[in-house]
Design a protein around this motif. Structure first.
Motif, mmCIF file in Angstrom:
data_model
loop_
_atom_site.group_PDB
_atom_site.id
_atom_site.type_symbol
_atom_site.label_atom_id
_atom_site.label_comp_id
_atom_site.label_asym_id
_atom_site.label_seq_id
_atom_site.Cartn_x
_atom_site.Cartn_y
_atom_site.Cartn_z
ATOM 1 N N PRO A 132 -4.644 2.238 -0.349
ATOM 2 C CA PRO A 132 -4.399 2.107 1.087
ATOM 3 C C PRO A 132 -4.296 0.674 1.621
ATOM 4 C CG PRO A 132 -6.689 2.738 0.687
ATOM 5 C CD PRO A 132 -6.027 2.666 -0.654
ATOM 6 N N THR A 133 -4.690 -0.340 0.844
ATOM 7 C CA THR A 133 -4.645 -1.708 1.394
ATOM 8 C C THR A 133 -3.909 -2.662 0.444
ATOM 9 O OG1 THR A 133 -6.683 -2.449 0.332
ATOM 10 C CG2 THR A 133 -6.911 -1.383 2.497
ATOM 11 N N LYS A 134 -3.324 -3.689 1.047
ATOM 12 C CA LYS A 134 -2.657 -4.754 0.282
ATOM 13 C C LYS A 134 -3.665 -5.559 -0.527
ATOM 14 C CE LYS A 134 1.518 -6.753 2.001
ATOM 15 N NZ LYS A 134 2.264 -7.628 2.819
ATOM 16 N N GLU A 135 -4.825 -5.778 0.092
ATOM 17 C CA GLU A 135 -5.822 -6.700 -0.465
ATOM 18 C C GLU A 135 -6.355 -6.252 -1.822
ATOM 19 O OE1 GLU A 135 -5.856 -5.566 2.760
ATOM 20 O OE2 GLU A 135 -4.888 -7.433 3.405
ATOM 21 N N GLU A 136 -6.410 -4.929 -2.053
ATOM 22 C CA GLU A 136 -7.000 -4.460 -3.305
ATOM 23 C C GLU A 136 -6.046 -4.624 -4.503
ATOM 24 O OE1 GLU A 136 -7.251 0.157 -3.280
ATOM 25 O OE2 GLU A 136 -6.598 -0.420 -1.281
ATOM 26 N N LEU A 137 -4.784 -4.933 -4.235
ATOM 27 C CA LEU A 137 -3.797 -5.013 -5.311
ATOM 28 C C LEU A 137 -3.826 -6.398 -5.960
ATOM 29 C CD1 LEU A 137 -0.946 -3.232 -3.341
ATOM 30 C CD2 LEU A 137 -2.439 -2.233 -5.105
ATOM 31 N N ILE A 138 -3.912 -6.429 -7.269
ATOM 32 C CA ILE A 138 -4.063 -7.719 -7.943
ATOM 33 C C ILE A 138 -2.836 -8.611 -7.732
ATOM 34 C CG2 ILE A 138 -3.286 -6.970 -10.250
ATOM 35 C CD1 ILE A 138 -5.768 -8.843 -11.151
ATOM 36 N N PRO B 44 0.822 -1.212 0.000
ATOM 37 C CA PRO B 44 0.000 0.000 0.000
ATOM 38 C C PRO B 44 0.857 1.264 0.000
ATOM 39 C CG PRO B 44 -0.537 -1.420 1.874
ATOM 40 C CD PRO B 44 0.694 -1.977 1.252
ATOM 41 N N CYS B 45 0.253 2.357 -0.437
ATOM 42 C CA CYS B 45 0.918 3.662 -0.359
ATOM 43 C C CYS B 45 0.260 4.462 0.749
ATOM 44 C CB CYS B 45 0.784 4.408 -1.684
ATOM 45 S SG CYS B 45 1.499 6.073 -1.569
ATOM 46 N N TYR B 46 1.087 5.077 1.593
ATOM 47 C CA TYR B 46 0.570 5.951 2.661
ATOM 48 C C TYR B 46 1.018 7.387 2.435
ATOM 49 C CZ TYR B 46 0.327 1.296 4.766
ATOM 50 O OH TYR B 46 0.088 -0.034 5.001
ATOM 51 N N MET B 47 1.482 7.694 1.219
ATOM 52 C CA MET B 47 2.117 8.991 1.000
ATOM 53 C C MET B 47 1.556 9.751 -0.195
ATOM 54 S SD MET B 47 5.844 7.508 1.819
ATOM 55 C CE MET B 47 5.270 5.962 1.173
ATOM 56 N N GLY B 48 0.282 9.519 -0.478
ATOM 57 C CA GLY B 48 -0.305 10.412 -1.476
ATOM 58 C C GLY B 48 -0.901 9.753 -2.707
ATOM 59 N N ILE B 49 -0.755 8.431 -2.844
ATOM 60 C CA ILE B 49 -1.464 7.745 -3.924
ATOM 61 C C ILE B 49 -2.493 6.835 -3.239
ATOM 62 C CG2 ILE B 49 -1.267 6.163 -5.904
ATOM 63 C CD1 ILE B 49 0.092 8.860 -6.460
#
Ligand code: PRP
Ligand code: GLN
Ligand code: SF4
Ligand code: MG
Length: 443
Positions: free
Chosen positions: A367-373, A359-364
């Motif tokens: 926010p979660t690992k789970e949503e990434l394919i 996840p990115c916490y710095m502006g993109i």
């Protein structure tokens, strides 16, 4: 809310015609939902008068900082991290004189409370302060307003300057009659007033830490005609495409792009591989970018409305299709289906960035690992899952080298007040690809 020309009809803009100073903000929501109350600039009254703050970025420690600020008795009226910045800037630093605010002290105080990520404009009376966090995670640059007759000339000198502008991206300058001047450095506090531009201070990073400019700005986020670190984003994307062709060659007939952001990389891939570049997709110009939509439903609807097949260009051919990134995987599957139904015999996917796994916490807004394919079980057989003949990604090393080889490490610092050549450290955040965050995360 909405696009700038919807939010501000001509009548609203007319009211601004007598002003000679101002800040504004186009919000891409990362902390706090997409609602009017979270829109910027934030304006608060302080002991010395009103301040207005515009913020690009996302505070890594927003949650803890929120509590800390509240413990001081400061009430917050929104969920925005930018409001938090505004309140921290309104605080009186311990040694400040009573009669005037010490902006360098206030901004340094903010920087000690939060390491990243923020590019800021702070307006107070007739002065604007432009600030970049010490890691330089988000971009910020300065432009000069020049007479229109000088806009396209290379010879326009500083005495032609009619005013100053600051923006996250330099692509905005030309449309308002301004020329690129320079970048705000990581950690730099710049004062802009009727007396011109003055660098007040450069706040260092902790010893040994490199800058951490977001590499995803180069991959996807920024407009291709913007300039970062002395290089045009388009050129970097083209180099990524060339590098991808070296790392992941394909036995195919034609190369093409998923418009728009991948186009420079697809051209680079074609140049390096020698395969002909053709267009396979017609993009509906009235549908904007889908990745930046605030939820999955809107992203998927956007993709569905966006593409038509240019059948005659590729029927009966093996296509190597370049995208700049696969993040949640909303875009690529429907496109492959479309191309195959329209007659492509094979569709090979080549991606001009590595898989996003963190996840990115710095502006993109990922926010979660789970949503990434790349973290889903289907990723084990990603080609089969999305219907491609093959899928290959650029390596982290390949991306970093394509980005960094265009950055001159020795740059002239004349414009920030030193005439000597200095060696600037180079470094990029790659956390969404590698899991190595530029600062320690405290949760
Ligand atoms: O895997 P996903 O979650 O779908 O995200 C990645 C896709 O989204 C972006 O395109 P977008 O449509 O936002 O904009 P573009 O027209 O600038 O390429 C990006 O260029 C990829 O095509
Ligand atoms: N870059 C931005 O526009 C986001 C700023 C801030 N984090 C917000 O969500 O409002
Ligand atoms: S984690 Fe990725 S998207 Fe976020 S700042 Fe770092 S490189 Fe950019
Ligand atoms: Mg795209």
């Amino acid at each position: 809310m909405g696009l700038v020309n919807t939010a501000f009809p001509p009548d609203a803009l007319l009211k601004l015609r007598y002003g000679n100073l101002g800040i504004c903000h186009t919000r891409y929501s990362t902390t706090g939902i997409s609602e009017l109350q979270n829109c910027q600039p934030f304006v608060v009254d302080t002991l010395h008068g009103k301040i207005a703050v515009a913020h690009n970025g996302e505070l890594v420690n927003a949650h803890a900082l929120r509590k800390k600020v509240m413990r001081h008795g400061v009430g917050l009226s929104t969920c925005s991290d930018s409001e938090l910045i505004t309140q921290l800037l309104a605080l009186n630093p311990p040694l400040e004189e009573q009669d005037a605010p010490d902006w360098v002290a206030r901004i340094k105080n903010l920087m000690t409370e939060t390491p990243t990520s923020y590019s800021l404009l702070v307006m107070f009376k007739d002065v604007i302060y432009a600030v970049r966090d010490p890691y330089g995670n988000r971009p910020l640059c300065i432009g000069r307003l020049v007479p229109i007759s000088k806009l396209h000339s290379t010879g326009a000198e500083e005495e032609d300057t009619e005013g100053w502008v600051v923006s996250s991206e330099s692509c905005s300058f030309q449309s308002i009659g301004a020329k690129y001047y320079r970048e705000v450095l990581p950690g730099e506090i710049v004062q802009i007033s009727k007396h011109g531009v003055k660098s007040l201070s450069v706040v260092p990073r902790p010893e040994g830490d490199l800058p951490a400019f977001c590499i995803f700005e180069y991959v996807y986020f920024a407009r291709p005609d913007s300039i970062f670190e002395g290089q045009m984003v388009y050129t970097v994307r083209q180099r990524c495409g060339r590098q991808l062709a070296i790392e992941a060659p394909t036995d195919a007939d034609v190369v093409s792009t998923v418009p728009e952001s991948a186009t420079p990389a697809a051209l680079g891939y074609a140049q390096q591989s020698g395969l002909p570049y053709i267009e396979v997709l017609c993009k509906n110009r009235y549908v904007g970018r889908t990745f930046i939509q605030p939820n999955t439903r809107l992203r998927q609807l956007g993709v569905a409305k966006k593409f038509g097949a240019l059948t005659d260009n590729f029927a009966g051919k093996r296509v190597v299709l370049i995208d700049d990134s696969i993040v949640r995987g909303n875009t690529i599957s429907p496109i492959i289906k479309l191309l195959k139904e329209a007659g492509a015999t094979e569709v090979h996917i080549r991606v001009a960035s590595p898989p996003l796994r963190f996840p990115c916490y710095m502006g993109i807004n990922i926010p979660t690992k789970e949503e990434l394919i790349a973290n889903k079980p289907e990723f084990q057989n990603i080609a089969g899952y999305i219907g491609a003949a093959s899928v290959q990604y650029l390596t982290v090393e390949g991306l970093v080298s394509a980005v960094q080889q265009g950055i001159a490490s020795h740059q002239d610092d004349e414009r920030i007040g030193s005439s000597s050549k200095s060696s600037k450290p180079v470094g990029h955040c790659t956390a969404c690809l590698t899991g190595k965050y530029p600062v320690e995360l405290e949760w």
